[in-house]
Structures are given as C-alpha cells and as structure tokens.
Design an enzyme around this catalytic site. Structure first.
Site, PDB file in Angstrom:
ATOM      1  N   LYS A 112       0.827  -1.205   0.000  1.00  0.00           N
ATOM      2  CA  LYS A 112       0.000   0.000   0.000  1.00  0.00           C
ATOM      3  C   LYS A 112       0.864   1.259   0.000  1.00  0.00           C
ATOM      4  O   LYS A 112       0.520   2.253  -0.636  1.00  0.00           O
ATOM      5  CB  LYS A 112      -0.972   0.001   1.194  1.00  0.00           C
ATOM      6  CG  LYS A 112      -2.064  -1.041   1.029  1.00  0.00           C
ATOM      7  CD  LYS A 112      -3.240  -0.837   1.940  1.00  0.00           C
ATOM      8  CE  LYS A 112      -4.337  -1.846   1.557  1.00  0.00           C
ATOM      9  NZ  LYS A 112      -5.453  -1.861   2.470  1.00  0.00           N
ATOM     10  N   LYS A 195      -4.759 -10.967  -6.317  1.00  0.00           N
ATOM     11  CA  LYS A 195      -5.976 -11.181  -5.519  1.00  0.00           C
ATOM     12  C   LYS A 195      -7.053 -10.198  -5.938  1.00  0.00           C
ATOM     13  O   LYS A 195      -6.769  -9.076  -6.357  1.00  0.00           O
ATOM     14  CB  LYS A 195      -5.679 -11.066  -4.019  1.00  0.00           C
ATOM     15  CG  LYS A 195      -5.634  -9.666  -3.467  1.00  0.00           C
ATOM     16  CD  LYS A 195      -5.825  -9.647  -1.942  1.00  0.00           C
ATOM     17  CE  LYS A 195      -5.857  -8.178  -1.481  1.00  0.00           C
ATOM     18  NZ  LYS A 195      -6.216  -7.965  -0.116  1.00  0.00           N
ATOM     19  N   LYS A 198     -10.445  -4.365  -3.930  1.00  0.00           N
ATOM     20  CA  LYS A 198     -11.188  -3.172  -4.326  1.00  0.00           C
ATOM     21  C   LYS A 198     -10.284  -2.114  -4.955  1.00  0.00           C
ATOM     22  O   LYS A 198     -10.753  -1.216  -5.635  1.00  0.00           O
ATOM     23  CB  LYS A 198     -11.937  -2.579  -3.132  1.00  0.00           C
ATOM     24  CG  LYS A 198     -11.029  -2.092  -2.066  1.00  0.00           C
ATOM     25  CD  LYS A 198     -11.801  -1.354  -1.006  1.00  0.00           C
ATOM     26  CE  LYS A 198     -10.870  -0.939   0.102  1.00  0.00           C
ATOM     27  NZ  LYS A 198     -10.244  -2.035   0.815  1.00  0.00           N
TER      28      LYS A 198
HETATM   29  N1  AQP Z   1      -9.360 -11.685  -2.834  1.00  0.00           N
HETATM   30  C1  AQP Z   1      -9.636 -12.133  -1.621  1.00  0.00           C
HETATM   31  N2  AQP Z   1      -9.767 -13.465  -1.407  1.00  0.00           N
HETATM   32  C2  AQP Z   1     -10.059 -13.937  -0.165  1.00  0.00           C
HETATM   33  N3  AQP Z   1     -10.243 -13.150   0.899  1.00  0.00           N
HETATM   34  C3  AQP Z   1     -10.132 -11.822   0.735  1.00  0.00           C
HETATM   35  N4  AQP Z   1     -10.264 -10.784   1.588  1.00  0.00           N
HETATM   36  C4  AQP Z   1     -10.059  -9.633   0.912  1.00  0.00           C
HETATM   37  N5  AQP Z   1      -9.776  -9.890  -0.377  1.00  0.00           N
HETATM   38  C5  AQP Z   1      -9.817 -11.242  -0.515  1.00  0.00           C
HETATM   39  C6  AQP Z   1     -10.631 -10.918   3.002  1.00  0.00           C
HETATM   40  O1  AQP Z   1     -11.718 -10.059   3.267  1.00  0.00           O
HETATM   41  C7  AQP Z   1     -11.682  -9.681   4.627  1.00  0.00           C
HETATM   42  C8  AQP Z   1     -11.929  -8.211   4.772  1.00  0.00           C
HETATM   43  O2  AQP Z   1     -10.763  -7.565   4.397  1.00  0.00           O
HETATM   44  P1  AQP Z   1     -10.480  -6.067   4.544  1.00  0.00           P
HETATM   45  O3  AQP Z   1     -11.411  -5.349   5.423  1.00  0.00           O
HETATM   46  O4  AQP Z   1      -9.029  -5.927   4.787  1.00  0.00           O
HETATM   47  O5  AQP Z   1     -10.877  -5.725   3.118  1.00  0.00           O
HETATM   48  P2  AQP Z   1     -10.050  -4.939   2.195  1.00  0.00           P
HETATM   49  O6  AQP Z   1      -8.608  -5.028   2.538  1.00  0.00           O
HETATM   50  O7  AQP Z   1     -10.717  -3.643   2.226  1.00  0.00           O
HETATM   51  O8  AQP Z   1     -10.312  -5.695   0.868  1.00  0.00           O
HETATM   52  P3  AQP Z   1      -9.327  -5.617  -0.252  1.00  0.00           P
HETATM   53  O9  AQP Z   1     -10.088  -5.599  -1.495  1.00  0.00           O
HETATM   54  O10 AQP Z   1      -8.326  -6.684  -0.026  1.00  0.00           O
HETATM   55  O11 AQP Z   1      -8.700  -4.182  -0.046  1.00  0.00           O
HETATM   56  P4  AQP Z   1      -7.332  -3.622  -0.541  1.00  0.00           P
HETATM   57  O12 AQP Z   1      -7.509  -3.375  -1.972  1.00  0.00           O
HETATM   58  O13 AQP Z   1      -7.243  -2.367   0.269  1.00  0.00           O
HETATM   59  O14 AQP Z   1      -6.281  -4.638  -0.235  1.00  0.00           O
HETATM   60  C9  AQP Z   1     -10.329 -10.102   5.176  1.00  0.00           C
HETATM   61  O15 AQP Z   1     -10.489 -11.238   5.992  1.00  0.00           O
HETATM   62  C10 AQP Z   1      -9.540 -10.454   3.943  1.00  0.00           C
HETATM   63  O16 AQP Z   1      -8.619 -11.484   4.182  1.00  0.00           O
END
Ligand code: AQP
Length: 330
Positions: A112, A195, A198
């Site tokens: 990030k 992965k 978002k």
């Molecule tokens: N691609 C994924 N596959 C499986 N699990 C996932 N999680 C996120 N992406 C995947 C799981 O979702 C839960 C919530 O995570 P969070 O609140 O950290 O969500 P996030 O980080 O906002 O989702 P993103 O899309 O992963 O965000 P960015 O882009 O910011 O990295 C967690 O249990 C996570 O493991």
C-alpha cells in the site's frame, strides 16, 4: 464456547466476492458453534484518506451487508470499532511491544505504501497491524476467520500475544488463523494471478453492483490457453478461480463441476456462473435495501453490539494496564 473475532473495513460502497468467499461466509457459518464478535473497523479505514460523509455512509452500508449476508445480532456481537475506545487504547500498548523491523516487514504495508508517495503514507498505515492485533486480543479470541492475505498480520498478532504473555504474565489467548481451504484467496477476473481487491476495480465482483454487470464481468474474465475445464491453479489460474467461485456459491464440489463441464467450453462455464452470481446477488441486494431503509434500527443494533463488546474489552484492558504498571485511576 470458543471465541471468534473478525473485522472488515468500511472502505468501499460494496464488499466484493473475495471478502465474502474468503472471510464473510465463514463469519456466518461460525455463529452458534462459536461465540462470535464481528466488527466494522472504521479506525482502520482512516489509514488511507477518507471522506467523512462517505465513511459514515459506508459504515452503515457495511453493517447492512453483514446483516443481509446472515450475521444475526442475536447470535453475534456486531459493532463498530470506534464505539469501543479500548481498541485504540490497547493498540498503543501493543505498538510499544512491536519492533520497527517486524512492522516494516508487513507486505500489506509495503504494497500500500508503494502505491503512494512517501509524504502521503501515514504512520497509521504502518501501525495498522498493531491495531488489528488489539482488535483480536481484546476479545481473547481463539480463532480469526480471514482470507489468506491476512495470514502475516495474524502471525504478528500471535507473536505479540506470546511476547506480552512472557514479559508480563499470561494475559492474552493466542489466536489461530481460520482460513478456508478452497477460497482463501479469490483472484481478480482480469488478472488471475492477483488477488481480487477493491483497489483494482476492473476484475472485481461487487456484491452490490448491478448483477447483470457482474455476469458480464464473468463472461469477459481472462481464461487460460487450452479448452479443457479443469481445476489446476498452477497452469490454469483463470479457470480454477471460476471453478472455486462456482463451487462455493452452489455447494457443488469442484469434481462435480469438472464432470458436468466435460466436453463443454469456457463460454458455457462463464455463462452459467454469471447466472449463479445473479441468483446470489439479487435477493441479497433486496435485503440490504431493507436494512438501509431503517437506519435508526440499524444504529440500535450496532449500539447494542458495542455495549456488549465493551463489557469484554474493558476487562481485558484493565488487566493489561495493570500488568504494564499503570496506576489504577480508582
Ligand atoms: N481476494 C480475496 N480473497 C479472499 N479473501 C479476501 N479478503 C479480501 N480480499 C480477498 C478478506 O476479506 C476480509 C476483509 O478484508 P479487509 O477489510 O481488509 O478488506 P479490504 O482489505 O478492504 O479488501 P481488499 O479488497 O483486499 O482491499 P485492498 O484493496 O485495500 O487490499 C479479510 O479477511 C480479507 O482477508
């Protein structure tokens, strides 16, 4: 009953299929067998720039989605992180137990931070894992249902718990990661080696987007060379990702799906999976709308959750403050 804690950030209007299949589905399934604490982690959400009105809206949207997915506030403690000030208080204590070097090794921070220039990377992004450890340890959780991307943070949480226990005496339960086997990591539809996230909007299925749009995204998912529909993540990451999603949304095993699609093409698989996603998302969206129509009731559920969470959190924090040597204010 063993305890479970997990959290999700209110950083987008909609959760995505990776959040659901990697974590939230387990949250729902673990209710009953475990004593479950689930949290919308708004403190974590401000580690990147946020718009205040949007954050408030997304916090309610997150809670509404959790309820619609099946989190039952009579069986789970559902609350908002900032309503329980003990999270930030314990986080400070844990930050003081965390090595600068070990925090620097966290890949989520590195990824990030690499996306922004150094001037805009906040210290909060760096200390994020200590706050996450505080979230979990406050509730003495035995298990933490998360996706594979959170494994490293969980390992740090375990290390911090053990370190604190050995320095100050048994205080924290050392939690185990609860990571689902087949859906631990859902991949981006346009780039099946990354992965689903978002931060990369093109290959992401959002639970609240127009389901027709989801079906279209699945139809245009990147697949692999060859024609056979087989689960082989190494050589066929695109098709394998679709099979994993299909299997978990229908409870048909991957083997059953492989047999059913023998002799058929990628197009058939994508068309059918698109329909499965539409069938999943349409009633879900209806339910979410229902919860959003009554924000006062939603806020009441969250207030009740926070009251219960706080009872548990204050007990842990009181012990921690005593162990580190803070003078009791009473
Ligand atoms: N691609 C994924 N596959 C499986 N699990 C996932 N999680 C996120 N992406 C995947 C799981 O979702 C839960 C919530 O995570 P969070 O609140 O950290 O969500 P996030 O980080 O906002 O989702 P993103 O899309 O992963 O965000 P960015 O882009 O910011 O990295 C967690 O249990 C996570 O493991």
């Amino acid at each position: 009953r063993p305890r479970v804690f997990s959290g999700i950030q209110p950083t987008a209007d909609s959760f995505h299929l990776g959040n659901y299949l990697g974590a939230l589905r387990e949250w729902v399934a673990m209710q009953g067998e475990y004593e479950t604490f689930y949290c919308v982690v708004d403190l974590h959400a401000i580690t990147v720039a946020q718009d205040p009105e949007l954050l408030r809206k997304r916090t309610r949207l997150s809670a509404a989605q959790l309820l619609a997915l099946g989190i039952d506030p009579d069986r789970s403690t559902l609350f908002v992180q900032s309503h329980v000030p003990e999270h930030a208080q314990l986080s400070w204590v844990l930050e003081c137990q965390t090595g600068f070097g070990e925090a620097s090794r966290m890949t989520q921070f590195k990824d990030k931070a690499a996306r922004q220039d150094a001037e805009h990377v906040g210290v909060g992004l760096f200390t994020y894992p200590a706050l996450m450890a505080a979230d979990i340890l406050l509730y003495q959780a035995d298990a933490v249902p998360v996706g594979e991307d959170q494994r490293q943070h969980l390992e740090l949480t375990r290390n911090l718990a053990q370190r604190f226990n050995s320095r100050f005496g048994e205080t924290f339960t050392v939690p185990a990661a609860h990571i689902p086997k087949s859906t631990a990591k859902i991949y981006d539809l346009q780039d099946p080696n990354a992965k689903m996230s978002k931060s990369v909007p093109s290959g992401v299925i959002e639970l609240l987007e127009d389901p027709k749009r989801s079906a279209k995204k699945i139809r245009s998912a990147v697949t692999d060379t060859g024609r056979e529909i087989v689960y082989d993540p190494e050589n066929k990451p695109g098709v394998s990702n679709l099979l994993a999603i299909y299997s978990s949304l229908t409870d048909r095993t991957v083997d059953e799906l492989q047999a059913a699609y023998e002799g058929k093409g990628y197009g058939d698989l994508k068309k059918d999976l698109g329909e499965v996603v539409v069938e999943f998302a349409t009633p879900l969206q209806e339910k979410v709308r229902g919860y959003l129509d009554d924000p006062a009731e939603l806020d009441k559920v969250l207030r009740r959750g926070a009251e219960h969470a706080r009872e548990v959190a204050t007990r842990t924090l009181r012990t921690v403050f005593d162990r580190v040597g803070f003078l009791s204010p009473a």
